[in-house]
Design a protein around this motif. Structure first.
Motif, PDB file in Angstrom:
ATOM      1  N   THR A 126       0.754  -1.259   0.083  1.00 17.84           N
ATOM      2  CA  THR A 126       0.244  -0.143   0.161  1.00 17.84           C
ATOM      3  C   THR A 126       0.806   1.115   0.085  1.00 17.84           C
ATOM      4  N   TYR A 127       0.337   2.394  -0.429  1.00 18.19           N
ATOM      5  CA  TYR A 127       0.977   3.612   0.041  1.00 18.19           C
ATOM      6  C   TYR A 127       0.266   4.514   0.466  1.00 18.19           C
ATOM      7  N   PRO A 154      -5.509  12.233   6.169  1.00 14.97           N
ATOM      8  CA  PRO A 154      -4.525  11.702   6.997  1.00 14.97           C
ATOM      9  C   PRO A 154      -4.964  10.393   7.349  1.00 14.97           C
ATOM     10  N   GLY A 155      -3.884   9.456   7.293  1.00 14.36           N
ATOM     11  CA  GLY A 155      -4.187   8.035   7.519  1.00 14.36           C
ATOM     12  C   GLY A 155      -4.722   7.017   6.469  1.00 14.36           C
ATOM     13  N   THR A 156      -5.113   7.476   5.356  1.00 12.58           N
ATOM     14  CA  THR A 156      -5.409   7.070   4.010  1.00 12.58           C
ATOM     15  C   THR A 156      -4.347   6.180   3.440  1.00 12.58           C
ATOM     16  N   SER A 163      -3.949  15.493  -4.167  1.00  9.52           N
ATOM     17  CA  SER A 163      -4.236  14.954  -2.652  1.00  9.52           C
ATOM     18  C   SER A 163      -5.509  15.469  -2.432  1.00  9.52           C
ATOM     19  N   GLY A 164      -6.414  14.607  -1.291  1.00  8.00           N
ATOM     20  CA  GLY A 164      -7.647  14.895  -0.906  1.00  8.00           C
ATOM     21  C   GLY A 164      -8.886  14.308  -1.678  1.00  8.00           C
TER      22      GLY A 164
END
Length: 172
Positions: free
Chosen positions: A9-10, A16-18, A44-45
């Motif tokens: 995973t990345y 945060p934490g995803t 991002s987001g």
């Protein structure tokens, strides 16, 4: 003919934490991600965050005015680039979808406000990801998964730069 093998995973910066699952295709010698429907591709987001920003930009008197409230952590030129990348990406996506789904969106302006009113939904990008599911591989970010640099590859240019010293006249 591909066989999927787990490739770890990345982490995403936001939210945060995803963590996003990554897989490997041994036949194609490439990796790919299984991005959840709520996350924006190549940004991002979440899609909801991108949509909120683009809607604010559509209604703001100027992008500079929007920068004063959205990105206080960076200076104006960087904030403008950050906002423009999202606004231009979403508007390009909506224009592309108008072409692909012409009969459904023939009289709709390529804005989130117009698409939202036409579809009768509050979150347009999340709804469009389901509507345009068969074209996600060809659609641009943040909805689709097509990388921005593919144009270079289609013109016969390598995506990897050559190894070696800098060209003459380029400072290191």
């Amino acid at each position: 003919g591909c066989h999927f093998a787990r490739h770890g995973t990345y982490a995403r910066v936001s939210p945060p934490g995803t963590r996003v699952a990554r897989f490997y295709c041994p036949e194609g010698h490439c990796t790919f991600s299984l991005l959840p429907d709520c996350l924006a591709a190549h940004l991002s987001g979440t899609l909801s965050e991108v949509e909120a920003l683009v809607r604010a930009a559509e209604q703001a008197p100027s992008l500079e005015a929007l920068c004063d409230s959205e990105r206080l952590d960076i200076e104006l030129p960087g904030a403008l680039r950050w906002i423009r990348r999202r606004v231009q990406g979403v508007h390009a996506l909506l224009t592309t979808l108008k072409g692909l789904l012409g009969a459904a969106f023939v009289s709709v302006a390529p804005t989130l406000t117009a698409f939202g009113a036409h579809l009768g939904v509050a979150e347009v990008l999340v709804a469009l990801r389901g509507i345009a599911a068969s074209w996600l591989g060809q659609l641009p970010a943040p909805l689709g998964f097509r990388a921005r640099c593919r144009a270079r590859a289609s013109m016969g240019q390598d995506l990897q730069q050559e190894a070696g010293p800098d060209p003459p006249g380029w400072a290191a």
